[in-house]
Design a protein around this motif. Structure first.
Motif, PDB file in Angstrom:
ATOM      1  N   PHE A 115      11.384  50.556  69.509  1.00 43.30           N
ATOM      2  CA  PHE A 115      12.545  51.430  69.694  1.00 43.30           C
ATOM      3  C   PHE A 115      13.747  50.895  68.919  1.00 43.30           C
ATOM      4  N   MET A 116      13.961  49.588  68.953  1.00 45.98           N
ATOM      5  CA  MET A 116      15.109  49.019  68.264  1.00 45.98           C
ATOM      6  C   MET A 116      14.989  49.172  66.749  1.00 45.98           C
ATOM      7  N   MET A 117      13.771  49.195  66.231  1.00 45.86           N
ATOM      8  CA  MET A 117      13.579  49.465  64.813  1.00 45.86           C
ATOM      9  C   MET A 117      14.007  50.905  64.502  1.00 45.86           C
ATOM     10  N   LEU A 118      13.720  51.833  65.412  1.00 44.70           N
ATOM     11  CA  LEU A 118      14.159  53.221  65.213  1.00 44.70           C
ATOM     12  C   LEU A 118      15.684  53.319  65.267  1.00 44.70           C
ATOM     13  N   VAL A 119      16.316  52.549  66.146  1.00 45.77           N
ATOM     14  CA  VAL A 119      17.780  52.519  66.205  1.00 45.77           C
ATOM     15  C   VAL A 119      18.325  52.059  64.851  1.00 45.77           C
ATOM     16  N   ALA A 120      17.729  51.001  64.303  1.00 46.02           N
ATOM     17  CA  ALA A 120      18.177  50.489  63.002  1.00 46.02           C
ATOM     18  C   ALA A 120      17.972  51.529  61.897  1.00 46.02           C
ATOM     19  N   LEU A 121      16.806  52.177  61.877  1.00 41.98           N
ATOM     20  CA  LEU A 121      16.533  53.200  60.858  1.00 41.98           C
ATOM     21  C   LEU A 121      17.487  54.385  60.957  1.00 41.98           C
ATOM     22  N   SER A 122      17.915  54.700  62.176  1.00 38.65           N
ATOM     23  CA  SER A 122      18.815  55.837  62.369  1.00 38.65           C
ATOM     24  C   SER A 122      20.217  55.546  61.860  1.00 38.65           C
ATOM     25  N   GLY A 123      20.544  54.253  61.729  1.00 38.16           N
ATOM     26  CA  GLY A 123      21.893  53.881  61.325  1.00 38.16           C
ATOM     27  C   GLY A 123      22.862  53.819  62.487  1.00 38.16           C
ATOM     28  N   LEU A 124      22.364  54.004  63.707  1.00 40.80           N
ATOM     29  CA  LEU A 124      23.239  54.021  64.870  1.00 40.80           C
ATOM     30  C   LEU A 124      23.476  52.649  65.487  1.00 40.80           C
ATOM     31  N   GLY A 125      22.779  51.637  65.031  1.00 43.24           N
ATOM     32  CA  GLY A 125      22.940  50.307  65.613  1.00 43.24           C
ATOM     33  C   GLY A 125      24.375  49.832  65.601  1.00 43.24           C
ATOM     34  N   THR A 126      25.047  50.007  64.488  1.00 41.50           N
ATOM     35  CA  THR A 126      26.438  49.590  64.377  1.00 41.50           C
ATOM     36  C   THR A 126      27.335  50.467  65.225  1.00 41.50           C
ATOM     37  N   SER A 127      27.116  51.771  65.221  1.00 42.15           N
ATOM     38  CA  SER A 127      27.975  52.651  66.011  1.00 42.15           C
ATOM     39  C   SER A 127      27.757  52.418  67.503  1.00 42.15           C
ATOM     40  N   ALA A 162       2.763  53.560  59.722  1.00 37.44           N
ATOM     41  CA  ALA A 162       1.521  53.280  60.441  1.00 37.44           C
ATOM     42  C   ALA A 162       1.372  51.787  60.706  1.00 37.44           C
ATOM     43  N   LEU A 163       1.766  50.963  59.748  1.00 34.88           N
ATOM     44  CA  LEU A 163       1.688  49.514  59.922  1.00 34.88           C
ATOM     45  C   LEU A 163       2.610  49.053  61.047  1.00 34.88           C
ATOM     46  N   LEU A 164       3.860  49.529  61.056  1.00 35.62           N
ATOM     47  CA  LEU A 164       4.792  49.157  62.125  1.00 35.62           C
ATOM     48  C   LEU A 164       4.290  49.623  63.480  1.00 35.62           C
ATOM     49  N   PHE A 165       3.763  50.832  63.540  1.00 32.76           N
ATOM     50  CA  PHE A 165       3.232  51.370  64.791  1.00 32.76           C
ATOM     51  C   PHE A 165       2.079  50.507  65.290  1.00 32.76           C
ATOM     52  N   THR A 166       1.192  50.110  64.403  1.00 34.07           N
ATOM     53  CA  THR A 166       0.041  49.275  64.766  1.00 34.07           C
ATOM     54  C   THR A 166       0.481  47.894  65.212  1.00 34.07           C
ATOM     55  N   LEU A 167       1.420  47.292  64.501  1.00 36.96           N
ATOM     56  CA  LEU A 167       1.907  45.961  64.878  1.00 36.96           C
ATOM     57  C   LEU A 167       2.573  45.976  66.236  1.00 36.96           C
ATOM     58  N   SER A 168       3.311  47.026  66.549  1.00 33.00           N
ATOM     59  CA  SER A 168       3.973  47.084  67.846  1.00 33.00           C
ATOM     60  C   SER A 168       2.962  47.175  68.976  1.00 33.00           C
ATOM     61  N   GLN A 169       1.793  47.765  68.717  1.00 35.31           N
ATOM     62  CA  GLN A 169       0.768  47.881  69.746  1.00 35.31           C
ATOM     63  C   GLN A 169       0.118  46.539  70.045  1.00 35.31           C
ATOM     64  N   ALA A 170       0.191  45.603  69.128  1.00 34.64           N
ATOM     65  CA  ALA A 170      -0.481  44.322  69.292  1.00 34.64           C
ATOM     66  C   ALA A 170       0.366  43.301  70.053  1.00 34.64           C
ATOM     67  N   GLN A 171       1.612  43.631  70.381  1.00 35.06           N
ATOM     68  CA  GLN A 171       2.473  42.661  71.032  1.00 35.06           C
ATOM     69  C   GLN A 171       2.124  42.501  72.507  1.00 35.06           C
ATOM     70  N   ALA A 172       2.562  41.378  73.073  1.00 31.00           N
ATOM     71  CA  ALA A 172       2.314  41.092  74.487  1.00 31.00           C
ATOM     72  C   ALA A 172       2.947  42.169  75.356  1.00 31.00           C
ATOM     73  N   GLN A 173       2.392  42.376  76.541  1.00 33.13           N
ATOM     74  CA  GLN A 173       2.791  43.498  77.372  1.00 33.13           C
ATOM     75  C   GLN A 173       3.592  43.097  78.612  1.00 33.13           C
TER      76      GLN A 173
END
Length: 179
Positions: free
Chosen positions: A50-62, A13-24
């Motif tokens: 989205f890139m945080m989700l890529v990192a969490l998925s473990g697919l960033g390296t692949s 929830a914190l990450l989701f909220t922080l992402s909403q506060a960024q410039a558009q």
């Protein structure tokens, strides 16, 4: 220490909220061809969710090590449109397969410029799903799976990136969960 469900939900929830506060504003890229697609995406804060989700998925390296590819990255604004319960579902460690499917839905195992996409009726994603390609209402950019490409043909040393205004989902629905 193993995080509890409550801790994971709070963190999500914190990450989701922080992402909403960024410039558009739209992302600006320079010298992107010196970096992998994943590295380019990680350098742009407007694509951080989205890139945080890529990192969490473990697919960033692949993603960095794979053959040339096309990566569709939703802006943080687009990610903000995702229902919070869906986002929390995807980041929960027990749902890693769903997260991988979600990320792979934004990945084509071939390089396709915006011009190439405009010639197609549908494209095959890395996870074997097809997405329709249509022209935008203005006719100046293809729509991919219902999303409009708002920044196109960003070259990386391992492929190409298109920034989109919407999260890509099968049939424009949220079907990455078991529910």
């Amino acid at each position: 220490m193993i995080p509890t469900n409550r801790t994971l939900i709070f963190f999500g929830a914190l990450l989701f909220t922080l992402s909403q506060a960024q410039a558009q504003d739209l992302p600006v890229f320079s010298n992107s061809d010196q970096f992998s697609a994943a590295q380019v995406g990680q350098q742009e804060r407007k694509l951080s969710t989205f890139m945080m989700l890529v990192a969490l998925s473990g697919l960033g390296t692949s993603t960095e090590l794979s053959a040339p590819h096309t990566l569709f990255i939703p802006t943080n604004d687009a990610m903000d449109q995702m229902p919070q319960e869906q986002y929390l579902y995807l980041i929960y460690p027990n749902n890693r397969k769903a997260l991988i499917d979600f990320v792979n839905f934004h990945y084509l195992p071939t390089v396709m410029s915006v011009t190439d996409l405009g010639r197609e009726e549908e494209v095959l994603t890395k996870n074997g799903k097809t997405l329709p390609v249509t022209q935008s209402d203005a006719g100046n950019s293809p729509r991919f799976g219902g999303a409009t490409i708002i920044a196109s043909d960003i070259e990386a040393n391992d492929g190409i990136i298109h920034v989109v205004d919407r999260v890509l989902t099968p049939n424009n629905g949220w079907s990455f969960t078991d529910r």
